[in-house]
Write a protein that holds these residues in place. Structure first.
Motif, PDB file in Angstrom:
ATOM      1  N   TYR A   1       0.846  -1.202   0.000  1.00 28.38           N
ATOM      2  CA  TYR A   1       0.000   0.000   0.000  1.00 28.38           C
ATOM      3  C   TYR A   1       0.881   1.252   0.000  1.00 28.38           C
ATOM      4  N   ALA A   2       1.342   1.588  -1.198  1.00 27.26           N
ATOM      5  CA  ALA A   2       2.205   2.753  -1.391  1.00 27.26           C
ATOM      6  C   ALA A   2       2.004   3.266  -2.809  1.00 27.26           C
ATOM      7  N   CYS A   3       2.467   4.483  -3.042  1.00 25.90           N
ATOM      8  CA  CYS A   3       2.341   5.094  -4.364  1.00 25.90           C
ATOM      9  C   CYS A   3       3.499   4.698  -5.281  1.00 25.90           C
ATOM     10  N   THR A   4       3.235   4.799  -6.560  1.00 26.06           N
ATOM     11  CA  THR A   4       4.256   4.590  -7.579  1.00 26.06           C
ATOM     12  C   THR A   4       4.504   5.912  -8.303  1.00 26.06           C
ATOM     13  N   GLY A   5       5.452   5.894  -9.206  1.00 18.16           N
ATOM     14  CA  GLY A   5       5.791   7.121  -9.919  1.00 18.16           C
ATOM     15  C   GLY A   5       4.650   7.678 -10.745  1.00 18.16           C
ATOM     16  N   MET A   6       3.713   6.835 -11.126  1.00 20.25           N
ATOM     17  CA  MET A   6       2.502   7.224 -11.847  1.00 20.25           C
ATOM     18  C   MET A   6       1.285   6.738 -11.052  1.00 20.25           C
ATOM     19  N   PRO A   7       0.094   7.284 -11.316  1.00 19.55           N
ATOM     20  CA  PRO A   7      -1.105   6.788 -10.625  1.00 19.55           C
ATOM     21  C   PRO A   7      -1.208   5.268 -10.733  1.00 19.55           C
ATOM     22  N   ARG A   8      -1.619   4.647  -9.657  1.00 18.37           N
ATOM     23  CA  ARG A   8      -1.607   3.181  -9.574  1.00 18.37           C
ATOM     24  C   ARG A   8      -3.002   2.635  -9.308  1.00 18.37           C
ATOM     25  N   HIS A   9      -3.406   1.674 -10.116  1.00 20.19           N
ATOM     26  CA  HIS A   9      -4.683   0.982  -9.934  1.00 20.19           C
ATOM     27  C   HIS A   9      -4.390  -0.301  -9.161  1.00 20.19           C
ATOM     28  N   LEU A  10      -4.661  -0.281  -7.841  1.00 22.54           N
ATOM     29  CA  LEU A  10      -4.317  -1.438  -7.023  1.00 22.54           C
ATOM     30  C   LEU A  10      -5.253  -2.615  -7.263  1.00 22.54           C
ATOM     31  N   SER A  11      -6.560  -2.340  -7.427  1.00 17.90           N
ATOM     32  CA  SER A  11      -7.575  -3.407  -7.477  1.00 17.90           C
ATOM     33  C   SER A  11      -7.918  -3.789  -8.915  1.00 17.90           C
ATOM     34  N   SER A  12      -6.933  -4.232  -9.658  1.00 20.89           N
ATOM     35  CA  SER A  12      -7.167  -4.585 -11.066  1.00 20.89           C
ATOM     36  C   SER A  12      -7.576  -6.043 -11.247  1.00 20.89           C
ATOM     37  N   ALA A  13      -7.657  -6.813 -10.148  1.00 21.74           N
ATOM     38  CA  ALA A  13      -8.048  -8.226 -10.248  1.00 21.74           C
ATOM     39  C   ALA A  13      -9.013  -8.551  -9.108  1.00 21.74           C
ATOM     40  N   VAL A  14     -10.302  -8.273  -9.328  1.00 25.04           N
ATOM     41  CA  VAL A  14     -11.328  -8.464  -8.296  1.00 25.04           C
ATOM     42  C   VAL A  14     -12.070  -9.778  -8.551  1.00 25.04           C
ATOM     43  N   ASP A  15     -12.412 -10.482  -7.476  1.00 21.80           N
ATOM     44  CA  ASP A  15     -13.029 -11.802  -7.628  1.00 21.80           C
ATOM     45  C   ASP A  15     -14.334 -11.762  -8.401  1.00 21.80           C
ATOM     46  N   THR A  16     -15.130 -10.696  -8.258  1.00 22.87           N
ATOM     47  CA  THR A  16     -16.412 -10.614  -8.964  1.00 22.87           C
ATOM     48  C   THR A  16     -16.235 -10.472 -10.474  1.00 22.87           C
TER      49      THR A  16
ATOM     50  N   ALA B   1      -4.142   4.506  -5.968  1.00 31.79           N
ATOM     51  CA  ALA B   1      -3.106   5.245  -5.233  1.00 31.79           C
ATOM     52  C   ALA B   1      -2.568   6.357  -6.114  1.00 31.79           C
ATOM     53  N   MET B   2      -2.491   7.563  -5.554  1.00 33.32           N
ATOM     54  CA  MET B   2      -1.957   8.706  -6.296  1.00 33.32           C
ATOM     55  C   MET B   2      -1.126   9.584  -5.378  1.00 33.32           C
ATOM     56  N   ARG B   3      -0.036  10.073  -5.910  1.00 37.33           N
ATOM     57  CA  ARG B   3       0.744  11.061  -5.184  1.00 37.33           C
ATOM     58  C   ARG B   3      -0.050  12.368  -5.140  1.00 37.33           C
ATOM     59  N   SER B   4       0.121  13.113  -4.088  1.00 43.30           N
ATOM     60  CA  SER B   4      -0.712  14.294  -3.879  1.00 43.30           C
ATOM     61  C   SER B   4      -0.583  15.307  -5.019  1.00 43.30           C
ATOM     62  N   HIS B   5       0.623  15.483  -5.554  1.00 43.42           N
ATOM     63  CA  HIS B   5       0.772  16.469  -6.629  1.00 43.42           C
ATOM     64  C   HIS B   5       0.132  15.980  -7.924  1.00 43.42           C
ATOM     65  N   HIS B   6       0.050  14.663  -8.117  1.00 41.96           N
ATOM     66  CA  HIS B   6      -0.655  14.126  -9.285  1.00 41.96           C
ATOM     67  C   HIS B   6      -2.164  14.332  -9.131  1.00 41.96           C
TER      68      HIS B   6
END
Length: 341
Positions: free
Chosen positions: A210-225, A241-246
């Motif tokens: 649970y941390a940011c990456t250099g670009m906006p990050r979609h953490l939940s790209s594999a949901v069971d439903t 996840a997004m950095r505040s300046h992004h």
């Protein structure tokens, strides 16, 4: 053969010949259209699959927290799940009740009032504010809090859980609540990394740092439903996840989506318009379980709103946010911000 039939025969032949040609043309055109559509769909899916980063690439893509204090390198936390793939799982207590949660509060270690936690034995490289839009989901919130206050300490993440609760007057506005959570958090406990999180999604892998990456990050790209598949490329919902300046650069979420749906696809548009890319990690890392809930009725106007917002997004979002702060409270396991939007 009569004279009439002699005249009619070539005319009918020409008519049926032209009709046949039209049918062949229509069938050919339809086949071409379906072929192109299938190609574009497969191409999109192929590009999506190529854009997923593997677990070994995670460490080099995560961005450490910004700090004004220089600390000795050996004081940083090890963050084992960032480096070593694990099949360890944390149990989700689906029958969690208020009494059990109260007992957990008494047993939990180092959780500060307001739902903040930080390692005491080392300096975490990552610090995040987790913002949750909320209204009348008590059962899910209990499960969420019980799970995450066990999950995140194992990752040695410094974090705070912030619940933005909407009053009952209007339809639920997920995007606007995220904007409120960002603005109110920046006033009180600013962070360079924010995770915008639905209350009904639970990560299944401890390697999903649970941390940011250099670009906006979609953490939940594999949901069971969705059978652990990405439904389509242009989705940016669930957990982001997004950095505040992004987040400021994309002007946050749209404030116009009352009711269910649309704001997540609109966020993807905003991110792309800002010249940013979306990072996703492989499904084995990004697996989520969706908690049971009553399915919301989609907003029938969401597509019209999306079309409208694409024309005005630079002037509609964080920079024209309006709301009424009704209360602010530091609960034992989370910070509660109650608002009218």
């Amino acid at each position: 053969m009569t004279l009439g039939s002699k005249v009619l025969k070539p005319i009918m032949w020409i008519y049926y010949s032209r009709l046949l040609k039209k049918k062949v043309f229509c069938i050919t055109a339809l086949f071409s259209f379906l072929t192109v559509s299938l190609f574009l769909s497969l191409k999109t899916d192929f590009i999506c699959s190529l854009s997923f980063l593997s677990f070994p690439e995670m460490s080099s893509n995560l961005v450490p927290r910004e700090s004004k204090h220089m600390l000795p390198f050996d004081n940083f936390c090890f963050h084992p799940y960032e480096k070593q793939f694990s099949t360890q799982r944390i149990e989700v207590n689906l029958s969690m009740n208020d009494l059990e949660l109260t007992a957990f509060i008494g047993q939990a270690e180092n959780i500060a009032i307001g739902g903040a936690w930080t390692p005491t034995e080392c300096w975490s490289k990552y610090r995040v504010n987790i913002v949750i839009p909320y209204r009348q989901r008590q059962e899910q919130l209990r499960l969420f809090l019980h799970y995450f206050h066990r999950y995140l300490p194992l990752q040695q993440i410094a974090y705070r859980i912030i619940v933005i609760e909407q009053s009952a007057e209007n339809e639920f506005n997920r995007g606007k609540l995220f904007n409120v959570g960002f603005v109110e958090s920046e006033k009180r406990f600013p962070s360079d990394c924010y995770i915008f999180h639905d209350v009904d999604l639970i990560p299944q892998s401890l390697n999903n740092i649970y941390a940011c990456t250099g670009m906006p990050r979609h953490l939940s790209s594999a949901v069971d439903t969705f059978n652990y598949q990405l439904p389509y490329c242009e989705i940016l919902g669930g957990v982001v996840a997004m950095r505040s300046h992004h987040f400021r650069k994309v002007n946050g979420y749209s404030n116009m989506f009352y009711g269910w749906g649309g704001e997540d696809d609109n966020l993807y548009f905003r991110v792309s318009q800002a010249g940013l890319n979306v990072i996703r990690f492989e499904p084995d890392v990004a697996k989520y379980k969706m908690l049971r809930h009553i399915k919301e009725i989609p907003n029938p106007a969401r597509f019209q709103i999306m079309k409208m917002d694409r024309e005005i997004y630079s002037a509609e979002g964080l920079n024209n946010l309006n709301y009424t702060l009704l209360s602010y409270e530091l609960k034992p396991l989370y910070t509660r911000i109650f608002v009218h939007v």
